[in-house]
Scaffold this motif. Structure first.
Motif, mmCIF file in Angstrom:
data_model
loop_
_atom_site.group_PDB
_atom_site.id
_atom_site.type_symbol
_atom_site.label_atom_id
_atom_site.label_comp_id
_atom_site.label_asym_id
_atom_site.label_seq_id
_atom_site.Cartn_x
_atom_site.Cartn_y
_atom_site.Cartn_z
ATOM 1 N N LEU A 197 -1.913 -8.724 -2.388
ATOM 2 C CA LEU A 197 -2.053 -8.286 -0.990
ATOM 3 C C LEU A 197 -2.395 -6.803 -0.924
ATOM 4 O O LEU A 197 -3.227 -6.383 -0.107
ATOM 5 C CB LEU A 197 -0.756 -8.576 -0.236
ATOM 6 N N ASP A 198 -1.769 -6.013 -1.788
ATOM 7 C CA ASP A 198 -2.091 -4.582 -1.844
ATOM 8 C C ASP A 198 -3.558 -4.363 -2.178
ATOM 9 O O ASP A 198 -4.217 -3.478 -1.617
ATOM 10 C CB ASP A 198 -1.214 -3.879 -2.896
ATOM 11 N N GLN A 199 -4.086 -5.171 -3.109
ATOM 12 C CA GLN A 199 -5.493 -5.038 -3.473
ATOM 13 C C GLN A 199 -6.385 -5.397 -2.289
ATOM 14 O O GLN A 199 -7.389 -4.726 -2.027
ATOM 15 C CB GLN A 199 -5.833 -5.932 -4.661
ATOM 16 N N LEU A 200 -5.995 -6.449 -1.547
ATOM 17 C CA LEU A 200 -6.773 -6.850 -0.382
ATOM 18 C C LEU A 200 -6.818 -5.730 0.651
ATOM 19 O O LEU A 200 -7.876 -5.409 1.196
ATOM 20 C CB LEU A 200 -6.168 -8.119 0.223
ATOM 21 N N HIS A 201 -5.674 -5.102 0.893
ATOM 22 C CA HIS A 201 -5.605 -4.041 1.892
ATOM 23 C C HIS A 201 -6.321 -2.769 1.444
ATOM 24 O O HIS A 201 -6.687 -1.935 2.275
ATOM 25 C CB HIS A 201 -4.145 -3.720 2.219
ATOM 26 N N SER A 202 -6.483 -2.597 0.142
ATOM 27 C CA SER A 202 -7.099 -1.371 -0.369
ATOM 28 C C SER A 202 -8.620 -1.478 -0.486
ATOM 29 O O SER A 202 -9.282 -0.504 -0.859
ATOM 30 C CB SER A 202 -6.511 -1.024 -1.740
ATOM 31 N N ARG A 203 -9.190 -2.626 -0.174
ATOM 32 C CA ARG A 203 -10.636 -2.810 -0.326
ATOM 33 C C ARG A 203 -11.405 -1.817 0.527
ATOM 34 O O ARG A 203 -11.109 -1.620 1.709
ATOM 35 C CB ARG A 203 -11.043 -4.231 0.041
ATOM 36 N N PHE A 204 -12.386 -1.169 -0.099
ATOM 37 C CA PHE A 204 -13.292 -0.210 0.522
ATOM 38 C C PHE A 204 -12.594 1.067 1.011
ATOM 39 O O PHE A 204 -13.196 1.851 1.730
ATOM 40 C CB PHE A 204 -14.078 -0.856 1.674
ATOM 41 N N PRO A 230 -11.276 5.781 -3.202
ATOM 42 C CA PRO A 230 -10.502 5.703 -4.458
ATOM 43 C C PRO A 230 -10.018 7.069 -4.912
ATOM 44 O O PRO A 230 -10.678 7.743 -5.678
ATOM 45 C CB PRO A 230 -11.524 5.127 -5.437
ATOM 46 N N GLU A 231 -8.839 7.474 -4.461
ATOM 47 C CA GLU A 231 -8.395 8.835 -4.727
ATOM 48 C C GLU A 231 -7.139 8.933 -5.582
ATOM 49 O O GLU A 231 -6.898 9.947 -6.208
ATOM 50 C CB GLU A 231 -8.154 9.566 -3.394
ATOM 51 N N SER A 232 -6.313 7.917 -5.607
ATOM 52 C CA SER A 232 -4.991 8.042 -6.211
ATOM 53 C C SER A 232 -4.824 7.172 -7.448
ATOM 54 O O SER A 232 -4.874 5.934 -7.357
ATOM 55 C CB SER A 232 -3.911 7.677 -5.176
ATOM 56 N N VAL A 233 -4.618 7.791 -8.595
ATOM 57 C CA VAL A 233 -4.290 7.055 -9.814
ATOM 58 C C VAL A 233 -2.937 6.356 -9.641
ATOM 59 O O VAL A 233 -2.754 5.212 -10.072
ATOM 60 C CB VAL A 233 -4.259 8.004 -11.031
ATOM 61 N N LYS A 234 -2.016 7.031 -8.985
ATOM 62 C CA LYS A 234 -0.676 6.476 -8.780
ATOM 63 C C LYS A 234 -0.737 5.161 -8.009
ATOM 64 O O LYS A 234 -0.076 4.179 -8.378
ATOM 65 C CB LYS A 234 0.190 7.477 -8.029
ATOM 66 N N ASN A 235 -1.527 5.116 -6.944
ATOM 67 C CA ASN A 235 -1.631 3.888 -6.159
ATOM 68 C C ASN A 235 -2.275 2.767 -6.974
ATOM 69 O O ASN A 235 -1.884 1.601 -6.870
ATOM 70 C CB ASN A 235 -2.450 4.136 -4.890
#
Length: 326
Positions: free
Chosen positions: A152-159, A162-167
């Motif tokens: 779900l996190d990957q779905l919400h992060s689409r597009f 891309p700034e955070s290595v931590k995330n």
């Protein structure tokens, strides 16, 4: 049952993995024979079976190795993995998996979702019949929640930029590393390994999963479709921005930001600029270095486990995954 040729060098494990596939196959019984065949085709589609392999090997950590139980738990873990892949393919709109068309591509989203749900039910059927304790079942239920949360996190992060290595690391911890950790832990706990050794196995699996996903993301940029099993740079096209691109973005935001703002409208030229920028900013090299660090952490945990021939096999597989020789 045929298994991936990567296991040819490990004949005993190869035979055990064939038994895992056979057990899964026997548990798939659907009234609609078209759907049953679709699910069975997925089971036999040529996956590497890494998670059940780690579970089987870790079942030798403790003093009470039970082959039948180890096989069942490994089968449950592979079934869980396949279920998440089916749903993942629907969410991502992926057209191929292991180089063959995905279920939703050939049969539609409804059949794909049903197939994934059915595989989830098989997972818990296997665990309920063979897992040692209710506590273990509850542990695996919580783990599945974390895996699905990672998706779900990957779905919400689409597009999203891309700034955070931590995330990114947090996302792959749930999406990929969790199931590797559960696989190693489950094998250990079912062999009645000590609390300390089960946690060593868990930590080892987590680090292996982190390194594995980072390497997978590297291959998305420099592999080929035959190796990766999906089109090269498919993640970028789907708005999934992984570690090599994140590193490049940190160094050269000016070049990448306006291109990524196009989202689905990326051209072939845009893709080439992204790839060239990642190479120039050493995004692939930096990601490789992080994968190597996670692999070293995994091997450190492996060294803490009791001696046995299983340790040599675990070492060979884990180091080979880093180099993608397997």
């Amino acid at each position: 049952m045929r298994v991936h040729p990567m296991w040819n060098s490990f004949p005993a494990l190869q035979a055990d993995l064939a038994n895992v596939l056979e057990l899964i196959d026997t548990h798939i019984r659907v009234r609609d024979k078209t759907i049953e065949k679709t699910i069975k085709d997925l089971v036999h589609s040529g996956g590497k079976l890494l998670r059940p392999a780690y579970s089987l090997l870790c079942a030798e950590i403790g003093p009470e190795y039970d082959k039948e139980k180890a096989t069942a738990v490994a089968a449950a873990l592979e079934t869980l993995h396949m279920a998440t892949l089916v749903h993942d393919d629907v969410i991502d709109g992926a057209t191929t998996r292991h180089g063959i068309p995905t279920i939703h591509t050939t049969h539609g989203n409804q059949i794909a979702i049903y197939s994934g749900d059915y595989l989830f039910s098989v997972t818990f059927t296997l665990l309920s019949r063979h897992a040692t304790s209710l506590a273990h079942l509850e542990f695996n239920s919580r783990s599945m929640e974390k895996i699905l949360s990672g998706e779900l996190d990957q779905l919400h992060s689409r597009f999203k930029p891309p700034e955070s290595v931590k995330n990114y690391l947090s996302r792959i911890s749930g999406k990929t590393a969790q199931l590797f950790a559960v696989s190693c832990y489950s094998g250990a706990i079912e062999s009645n390994a000590s609390r300390r050794n089960t946690m060593n196995a868990w930590n080892m699996g987590h680090y292996i999963g982190m390194a594995f996903q980072i390497m997978d993301d590297i291959l998305d940029y420099k592999g080929n479709e035959k190796t990766v099993g999906k089109p090269v740079m498919a993640d970028v096209q789907q708005g999934i921005y992984t570690l090599p691109l994140i590193y490049a973005m940190q160094s050269n935001r000016k070049t990448l930001k306006p291109i990524l703002e196009k989202q689905e409208a990326l051209t072939d030229q845009d893709m080439q600029i992204i790839l060239r920028t990642i190479e120039e900013e050493k995004g692939l090299e930096k990601a490789q270095q992080l994968a190597e660090r996670y692999t070293k952490k995994a091997l450190k945990e492996l060294n803490k486990l009791p001696n046995g021939t299983y340790k040599d096999t675990l070492y060979q597989i884990t180091t080979s995954l880093l180099n993608r020789n397997l």
